[in-house]
Design a protein around this motif. Structure first.
Motif, PDB file in Angstrom:
ATOM      1  N   THR A 109       0.864  -1.191   0.000  1.00 31.18           N
ATOM      2  CA  THR A 109       0.000   0.000   0.000  1.00 31.18           C
ATOM      3  C   THR A 109       0.896   1.236   0.000  1.00 31.18           C
ATOM      4  O   THR A 109       1.145   1.843   1.058  1.00 31.18           O
ATOM      5  CB  THR A 109      -0.955   0.030   1.212  1.00 31.18           C
ATOM      6  OG1 THR A 109      -0.200  -0.150   2.413  1.00 31.18           O
ATOM      7  CG2 THR A 109      -1.992  -1.059   1.129  1.00 31.18           C
ATOM      8  N   PRO A 110       1.419   1.594  -1.179  1.00 31.44           N
ATOM      9  CA  PRO A 110       2.425   2.667  -1.246  1.00 31.44           C
ATOM     10  C   PRO A 110       1.889   4.013  -0.773  1.00 31.44           C
ATOM     11  O   PRO A 110       0.765   4.399  -1.103  1.00 31.44           O
ATOM     12  CB  PRO A 110       2.807   2.699  -2.732  1.00 31.44           C
ATOM     13  CG  PRO A 110       1.713   1.986  -3.447  1.00 31.44           C
ATOM     14  CD  PRO A 110       1.115   1.008  -2.479  1.00 31.44           C
ATOM     15  N   LYS A 111       2.704   4.717   0.015  1.00 33.41           N
ATOM     16  CA  LYS A 111       2.350   6.042   0.538  1.00 33.41           C
ATOM     17  C   LYS A 111       3.011   7.151  -0.263  1.00 33.41           C
ATOM     18  O   LYS A 111       2.940   8.314   0.125  1.00 33.41           O
ATOM     19  CB  LYS A 111       2.789   6.160   2.009  1.00 33.41           C
ATOM     20  CG  LYS A 111       2.468   4.971   2.902  1.00 33.41           C
ATOM     21  CD  LYS A 111       1.002   4.748   3.109  1.00 33.41           C
ATOM     22  CE  LYS A 111       0.708   3.683   4.170  1.00 33.41           C
ATOM     23  NZ  LYS A 111       1.250   2.342   3.936  1.00 33.41           N
ATOM     24  N   ALA A 112       3.689   6.804  -1.350  1.00 28.29           N
ATOM     25  CA  ALA A 112       4.394   7.766  -2.200  1.00 28.29           C
ATOM     26  C   ALA A 112       4.588   7.111  -3.564  1.00 28.29           C
ATOM     27  O   ALA A 112       4.440   5.888  -3.690  1.00 28.29           O
ATOM     28  CB  ALA A 112       5.748   8.114  -1.576  1.00 28.29           C
ATOM     29  N   PRO A 113       4.911   7.905  -4.603  1.00 29.70           N
ATOM     30  CA  PRO A 113       5.132   7.303  -5.929  1.00 29.70           C
ATOM     31  C   PRO A 113       6.163   6.177  -5.892  1.00 29.70           C
ATOM     32  O   PRO A 113       6.020   5.185  -6.613  1.00 29.70           O
ATOM     33  CB  PRO A 113       5.605   8.494  -6.767  1.00 29.70           C
ATOM     34  CG  PRO A 113       4.972   9.686  -6.116  1.00 29.70           C
ATOM     35  CD  PRO A 113       4.975   9.382  -4.645  1.00 29.70           C
ATOM     36  N   VAL A 114       7.202   6.349  -5.088  1.00 25.95           N
ATOM     37  CA  VAL A 114       8.152   5.257  -4.828  1.00 25.95           C
ATOM     38  C   VAL A 114       8.047   4.911  -3.352  1.00 25.95           C
ATOM     39  O   VAL A 114       8.179   5.788  -2.486  1.00 25.95           O
ATOM     40  CB  VAL A 114       9.602   5.670  -5.161  1.00 25.95           C
ATOM     41  CG1 VAL A 114      10.580   4.565  -4.767  1.00 25.95           C
ATOM     42  CG2 VAL A 114       9.745   6.023  -6.642  1.00 25.95           C
ATOM     43  N   HIS A 115       7.771   3.660  -3.044  1.00 33.35           N
ATOM     44  CA  HIS A 115       7.713   3.212  -1.636  1.00 33.35           C
ATOM     45  C   HIS A 115       8.258   1.784  -1.585  1.00 33.35           C
ATOM     46  O   HIS A 115       7.547   0.815  -1.862  1.00 33.35           O
ATOM     47  CB  HIS A 115       6.289   3.267  -1.100  1.00 33.35           C
ATOM     48  CG  HIS A 115       6.204   3.010   0.378  1.00 33.35           C
ATOM     49  ND1 HIS A 115       5.039   3.182   1.100  1.00 33.35           N
ATOM     50  CD2 HIS A 115       7.129   2.588   1.284  1.00 33.35           C
ATOM     51  CE1 HIS A 115       5.261   2.889   2.377  1.00 33.35           C
ATOM     52  NE2 HIS A 115       6.525   2.508   2.510  1.00 33.35           N
ATOM     53  N   VAL A 116       9.531   1.712  -1.243  1.00 29.79           N
ATOM     54  CA  VAL A 116      10.237   0.426  -1.200  1.00 29.79           C
ATOM     55  C   VAL A 116      10.556   0.097   0.252  1.00 29.79           C
ATOM     56  O   VAL A 116      10.949   0.973   1.038  1.00 29.79           O
ATOM     57  CB  VAL A 116      11.543   0.498  -2.038  1.00 29.79           C
ATOM     58  CG1 VAL A 116      12.324  -0.810  -1.943  1.00 29.79           C
ATOM     59  CG2 VAL A 116      11.229   0.827  -3.498  1.00 29.79           C
ATOM     60  N   LEU A 117      10.390  -1.173   0.618  1.00 24.16           N
ATOM     61  CA  LEU A 117      10.765  -1.665   1.945  1.00 24.16           C
ATOM     62  C   LEU A 117      12.061  -2.449   1.815  1.00 24.16           C
ATOM     63  O   LEU A 117      12.189  -3.294   0.917  1.00 24.16           O
ATOM     64  CB  LEU A 117       9.665  -2.573   2.504  1.00 24.16           C
ATOM     65  CG  LEU A 117       8.303  -1.905   2.693  1.00 24.16           C
ATOM     66  CD1 LEU A 117       7.234  -2.961   3.007  1.00 24.16           C
ATOM     67  CD2 LEU A 117       8.347  -0.845   3.775  1.00 24.16           C
ATOM     68  N   VAL A 118      13.027  -2.139   2.666  1.00 22.32           N
ATOM     69  CA  VAL A 118      14.324  -2.823   2.651  1.00 22.32           C
ATOM     70  C   VAL A 118      14.443  -3.601   3.953  1.00 22.32           C
ATOM     71  O   VAL A 118      14.347  -3.005   5.043  1.00 22.32           O
ATOM     72  CB  VAL A 118      15.487  -1.816   2.541  1.00 22.32           C
ATOM     73  CG1 VAL A 118      16.814  -2.549   2.367  1.00 22.32           C
ATOM     74  CG2 VAL A 118      15.251  -0.835   1.394  1.00 22.32           C
ATOM     75  N   ILE A 119      14.634  -4.906   3.858  1.00 17.95           N
ATOM     76  CA  ILE A 119      14.705  -5.717   5.078  1.00 17.95           C
ATOM     77  C   ILE A 119      15.962  -6.588   5.069  1.00 17.95           C
ATOM     78  O   ILE A 119      16.397  -7.058   4.012  1.00 17.95           O
ATOM     79  CB  ILE A 119      13.441  -6.606   5.261  1.00 17.95           C
ATOM     80  CG1 ILE A 119      13.357  -7.734   4.240  1.00 17.95           C
ATOM     81  CG2 ILE A 119      12.177  -5.761   5.212  1.00 17.95           C
ATOM     82  CD1 ILE A 119      12.213  -8.720   4.501  1.00 17.95           C
ATOM     83  N   PRO A 120      16.537  -6.803   6.254  1.00 14.46           N
ATOM     84  CA  PRO A 120      17.612  -7.781   6.348  1.00 14.46           C
ATOM     85  C   PRO A 120      17.017  -9.185   6.272  1.00 14.46           C
ATOM     86  O   PRO A 120      15.865  -9.393   6.675  1.00 14.46           O
ATOM     87  CB  PRO A 120      18.214  -7.513   7.736  1.00 14.46           C
ATOM     88  CG  PRO A 120      17.075  -6.970   8.535  1.00 14.46           C
ATOM     89  CD  PRO A 120      16.190  -6.218   7.563  1.00 14.46           C
ATOM     90  N   LYS A 121      17.789 -10.135   5.778  1.00 12.21           N
ATOM     91  CA  LYS A 121      17.297 -11.519   5.747  1.00 12.21           C
ATOM     92  C   LYS A 121      17.379 -12.173   7.120  1.00 12.21           C
ATOM     93  O   LYS A 121      16.673 -13.142   7.383  1.00 12.21           O
ATOM     94  CB  LYS A 121      18.066 -12.329   4.701  1.00 12.21           C
ATOM     95  CG  LYS A 121      17.700 -11.922   3.279  1.00 12.21           C
ATOM     96  CD  LYS A 121      18.297 -12.850   2.239  1.00 12.21           C
ATOM     97  CE  LYS A 121      17.721 -12.533   0.859  1.00 12.21           C
ATOM     98  NZ  LYS A 121      18.336 -13.368  -0.198  1.00 12.21           N
ATOM     99  N   GLY A 122      18.214 -11.636   7.984  1.00 10.19           N
ATOM    100  CA  GLY A 122      18.321 -12.159   9.347  1.00 10.19           C
ATOM    101  C   GLY A 122      17.115 -11.769  10.175  1.00 10.19           C
ATOM    102  O   GLY A 122      16.361 -10.846   9.843  1.00 10.19           O
ATOM    103  N   GLN A 123      16.940 -12.486  11.283  1.00  7.58           N
ATOM    104  CA  GLN A 123      15.762 -12.291  12.141  1.00  7.58           C
ATOM    105  C   GLN A 123      16.036 -11.196  13.170  1.00  7.58           C
ATOM    106  O   GLN A 123      16.522 -11.457  14.276  1.00  7.58           O
ATOM    107  CB  GLN A 123      15.392 -13.606  12.816  1.00  7.58           C
ATOM    108  CG  GLN A 123      14.957 -14.674  11.813  1.00  7.58           C
ATOM    109  CD  GLN A 123      14.448 -15.930  12.503  1.00  7.58           C
ATOM    110  OE1 GLN A 123      14.750 -16.189  13.659  1.00  7.58           O
ATOM    111  NE2 GLN A 123      13.667 -16.715  11.782  1.00  7.58           N
ATOM    112  N   TYR A 124      15.677  -9.959  12.819  1.00  7.99           N
ATOM    113  CA  TYR A 124      15.826  -8.806  13.719  1.00  7.99           C
ATOM    114  C   TYR A 124      14.464  -8.125  13.835  1.00  7.99           C
ATOM    115  O   TYR A 124      13.799  -7.876  12.830  1.00  7.99           O
ATOM    116  CB  TYR A 124      16.866  -7.826  13.168  1.00  7.99           C
ATOM    117  CG  TYR A 124      18.217  -8.474  12.970  1.00  7.99           C
ATOM    118  CD1 TYR A 124      19.040  -8.743  14.055  1.00  7.99           C
ATOM    119  CD2 TYR A 124      18.642  -8.842  11.700  1.00  7.99           C
ATOM    120  CE1 TYR A 124      20.270  -9.367  13.879  1.00  7.99           C
ATOM    121  CE2 TYR A 124      19.870  -9.466  11.514  1.00  7.99           C
ATOM    122  CZ  TYR A 124      20.671  -9.725  12.602  1.00  7.99           C
ATOM    123  OH  TYR A 124      21.888 -10.355  12.428  1.00  7.99           O
TER     124      TYR A 124
END
Ligand code: 5GP
Length: 120
Positions: free
Chosen positions: A35-50
């Motif tokens: 559900t983008p809140k801007a024209p570009v809305h990317v989520l960056v996540i680590p693969k580790g469990q944090y």
């Protein structure tokens, strides 16, 4: 706080639900927000469990931390955000308004992002 393996981003990392991938490498997955809140809305996540940025800062390796910042820079270039700028947000726990308990950075851009914090 213990890591909850049933959170939605854990399911994305396990391939149990689909995502619109922007970038992936050994340490990081980045994908478009559903559900983008801007024209570009990317989520960056680590693969580790944090669980959040505090947990990541305390426990992640130097390689994992470098990979996350490298990913932000790479996505800014991919999405042509570096010239006009963008906003990066890490909502953290209840006061930060965090909904998904797997650490993630929001990258928002493509238009002016307005005030940093809502006045309401
Ligand atoms: P938070 O409030 O935890 O910082 O942000 C969670 C973000 O995850 C929200 O912007 C929300 O739209 C996004 N989100 C929640 N579920 C999904 C999903 O299944 N897929 C994707 N791509 N984004 C999701």
């Amino acid at each position: 706080m213990a890591y909850d393996e049933s959170n939605i981003f854990a399911k994305i990392l396990r391939g149990e639900i689909p995502n619109d991938t922007v970038l992936e490498n050994q340490h990081v997955l980045a994908f478009n927000d559903i559900t983008p809140k801007a024209p570009v809305h990317v989520l960056v996540i680590p693969k580790g469990q944090y669980t959040d940025i505090h947990d990541f800062g305390q426990r992640a390796s130097s390689d994992e931390k470098a990979a996350l910042f490298d990913a932000v820079a790479e996505i800014a270039e991919m999405k042509n955000l570096e010239e006009e700028g963008f906003r990066t947000i890490a909502n953290t726990k209840s006061n930060g308004g965090q909904e998904v308990s797997h650490f993630h950075l929001h990258i928002l851009g493509g238009a002016p992002m307005g005030p940093m914090v809502s006045s309401s």
